[in-house]
Design a protein around this motif. Structure first.
Motif, PDB file in Angstrom:
ATOM      1  N   THR A  32      -0.649   4.696  -7.773  1.00 46.13           N
ATOM      2  CA  THR A  32      -1.558   5.277  -6.987  1.00 46.13           C
ATOM      3  C   THR A  32      -2.787   5.524  -7.402  1.00 46.13           C
ATOM      4  OG1 THR A  32       0.088   5.812  -5.069  1.00 46.13           O
ATOM      5  CG2 THR A  32      -2.194   7.342  -5.067  1.00 46.13           C
ATOM      6  N   THR A  88      -7.490   2.178  -4.957  1.00 44.78           N
ATOM      7  CA  THR A  88      -5.893   1.417  -5.122  1.00 44.78           C
ATOM      8  C   THR A  88      -5.947   2.399  -3.210  1.00 44.78           C
ATOM      9  OG1 THR A  88      -3.922   2.540  -5.505  1.00 44.78           O
ATOM     10  CG2 THR A  88      -5.103   1.085  -7.233  1.00 44.78           C
ATOM     11  N   GLY A  92       0.000   1.190  -3.858  1.00 44.90           N
ATOM     12  CA  GLY A  92      -0.579   0.007  -4.014  1.00 44.90           C
ATOM     13  C   GLY A  92       0.511  -0.279  -5.063  1.00 44.90           C
ATOM     14  N   ASP A  96      -4.712  -5.929  -7.352  1.00 48.07           N
ATOM     15  CA  ASP A  96      -5.984  -5.945  -6.269  1.00 48.07           C
ATOM     16  C   ASP A  96      -7.097  -5.150  -7.057  1.00 48.07           C
ATOM     17  OD1 ASP A  96      -7.564  -5.415  -4.523  1.00 48.07           O
ATOM     18  OD2 ASP A  96      -6.528  -4.579  -2.571  1.00 48.07           O
ATOM     19  N   GLU A 131     -11.363   0.461  -1.803  1.00 48.41           N
ATOM     20  CA  GLU A 131     -10.424   0.402  -0.671  1.00 48.41           C
ATOM     21  C   GLU A 131     -10.556   1.394   0.976  1.00 48.41           C
ATOM     22  OE1 GLU A 131      -7.872  -0.886  -0.543  1.00 48.41           O
ATOM     23  OE2 GLU A 131      -7.679  -2.267  -2.716  1.00 48.41           O
ATOM     24  N   SER A 386       1.478  -7.896  -1.414  1.00 49.59           N
ATOM     25  CA  SER A 386      -0.295  -6.855  -1.678  1.00 49.59           C
ATOM     26  C   SER A 386      -0.194  -5.811  -0.779  1.00 49.59           C
ATOM     27  CB  SER A 386      -1.687  -7.362  -1.794  1.00 49.59           C
ATOM     28  OG  SER A 386      -2.996  -6.851  -2.369  1.00 49.59           O
ATOM     29  N   HIS A 387      -1.080  -4.262  -1.788  1.00 48.61           N
ATOM     30  CA  HIS A 387      -1.369  -3.488  -1.203  1.00 48.61           C
ATOM     31  C   HIS A 387       0.110  -2.488  -1.396  1.00 48.61           C
ATOM     32  CE1 HIS A 387      -5.270  -3.278   0.832  1.00 48.61           C
ATOM     33  NE2 HIS A 387      -5.517  -3.721  -0.251  1.00 48.61           N
ATOM     34  N   CYS A 388       0.832  -3.227  -2.049  1.00 48.09           N
ATOM     35  CA  CYS A 388       2.109  -2.641  -2.464  1.00 48.09           C
ATOM     36  C   CYS A 388       2.960  -2.534  -4.121  1.00 48.09           C
ATOM     37  CB  CYS A 388       3.209  -3.232  -1.559  1.00 48.09           C
ATOM     38  SG  CYS A 388       3.476  -5.061  -2.277  1.00 48.09           S
ATOM     39  N   GLU A 391       3.318  -5.676  -5.969  1.00 44.66           N
ATOM     40  CA  GLU A 391       2.291  -7.487  -6.793  1.00 44.66           C
ATOM     41  C   GLU A 391       2.084  -7.904  -7.395  1.00 44.66           C
ATOM     42  OE1 GLU A 391      -2.280  -5.784  -4.659  1.00 44.66           O
ATOM     43  OE2 GLU A 391      -2.395  -4.930  -6.851  1.00 44.66           O
TER      44      GLU A 391
END
Length: 421
Positions: A32, A88, A92, A96, A131, A386-388, A391
């Motif tokens: 994060t 992020t 996240g 990304d 984001e 993604s967004h985890c 990823e």
């Protein structure tokens, strides 16, 4: 002669991802690093140092974008721009946006190590706050560059009541100067963004690269359901005006809309909130937050009427009133066909397979497309995640993306006329 990505390139990319991921909020899950946070501030000092180490002249513009310049041989020519973001989402992952920034820095380094000097200046940009955030606004840095950040945007408030303008000021940026971005006011030749796919298509097809055709449009809405509070134990089911039940029907309606899209379309309900906290009261006021996305503008333009009508009708059957607040995050944006063609030719020259692919996520490229012909290059995402925290994109795939980016930039550099949209 341009060197292909070497073991040293692989090591730099892998180490870069690892070092940048160390800047995170340890109290939050995953990696994060949200905009305006202290981990983000620290990470950006690292990113600027990384650019300088690669031989770029670095400055931070008034909008908070970090800009690294690799000087070309003909300073009067419109510049090429590449880059992405390093913030992020909450909880996240590590790739990304980060791939696009580290990949662009590596591309600039490879050009110099190979003794290749572009005619045009190359600008490598780490855009501020791509984001979505607690203010409900994404792509802060690229919006500023495109002159699209408004005074109304700066009045947006977070859950604490702090305005976006105050958040900028607390971060050390002057809210009155956010549109003062000189490099973006000059003519630009083209913008290319390297990014992870954030979906499963490339991995499923066993392809190392995708060239983006269009970036999804996004329509969001908040539906507020107003029913009646009653005792949950004594009020019969037929006598209830249950706002939560109406919201539940709406969640299913949103899902069905996405499932029924004829081509590319998705629909998601992200949050449902009840004003009542008591376990024995029929909910009387519920808010539902949802969005729909597609690169098909015809389908997307019809969503608002279809969903509004269906949700209102289902709510009325339950004796519940409903109101809607719709907002457009961004319209469908098509990549410039000429940039797609150049990227395709660059990848073909590398002897690599690729496919045209739409982007279901939004990017800084949406706003940069108002300033220059825009293109994007995708690399695979493991499992489409993604967004985890799960990823993942391999260093080998990132290096392949860098190869494709370098080839695309070199070909765009030799194009005398501005690529057409």
């Amino acid at each position: 002669m341009l060197q292909v990505p070497s073991l040293e390139t692989h090591d730099r990319l892998g180490t870069g991802v690892a070092e940048l991921s160390a800047f995170n909020d340890g109290d939050r899950p995953g990696w994060t690093r949200e905009v305006f946070s202290e981990p983000y501030r620290a990470s950006r000092a690292w990113t600027a140092a990384r650019m300088r180490e690669a031989g770029l002249e670095v400055h931070v513009d008034a909008a908070g974008n970090i800009v690294g310049r690799l000087a070309g041989s003909e300073a009067s020519l419109p510049a090429l721009v590449t880059g992405s973001h390093t913030d992020t989402v909450d909880g996240g992952g590590r790739f990304d946006g980060i791939v696009g920034v580290l990949g662009s820095i590596e591309a600039a380094r490879l050009l110099q190590e190979s003794g290749i000097r572009l005619r045009r200046d190359l600008l490598v940009v780490d855009f501020l706050g791509e984001e979505s955030n607690v203010f409900g606004l994404s792509c802060l840095g690229s919006r500023s560059a495109a002159q699209e950040l408004t005074p109304e945007d700066l009045d947006r408030r977070d859950y604490r009541g702090v305005t976006l303008g105050q958040a900028y000021a607390d971060y050390g940026l002057d809210p009155s100067r956010l549109l003062d971005v000189p490099w973006a006011k000059e003519p630009l030749h083209a913008f290319v963004e390297l990014h992870i796919e954030q979906g499963p298509t490339l991995e499923k097809r066993g392809l190392p690269l995708g060239i983006v055709t269009a970036i999804t449009g996004i329509e969001r809405f908040i539906a507020t359901f107003a029913g009646a509070a009653d005792h949950a134990g004594t009020t019969s089911m037929e006598d209830r005006r249950d706002a939560m039940a109406a919201a539940a029907e709406a969640v299913l309606a949103v899902r069905a809309e996405g499932c029924g899209a004829p081509t590319h379309g998705v629909a998601t309900s992200t949050r449902v909130e009840s004003e009542s906290r008591s376990p024995n009261v029929v909910p009387s006021l519920v808010r539902m937050y949802s969005e729909v996305r597609s690169v098909d503008p015809t389908w997307l333009s019809g969503v608002k009427g279809r969903l509004t009508g269906e949700i209102a009708a289902k709510a009325a059957d339950l004796g519940v009133d409903v109101g809607f607040e719709w907002s457009t995050d961004n319209t469908v944006v098509h990549a410039a066909s000429s940039v797609q063609d150049v990227a395709g030719a660059a990848v073909d020259a590398l002897g690599l397979p690729w496919m045209p692919i739409p982007s279901g996520a939004t990017h800084d490229a949406v706003h940069m497309a108002t300033l220059a012909p825009m293109g994007m290059i995708f690399i695979p995402s493991k499992g489409g995640k993604s967004h985890c925290p799960e990823e993942w994109s391999s260093t080998e795939n990132i290096a392949t993306g860098v190869e494709a980016l370098v080839g695309t930039l070199r070909r765009l550099d030799t194009t005398d006329s501005r690529p057409t949209s």
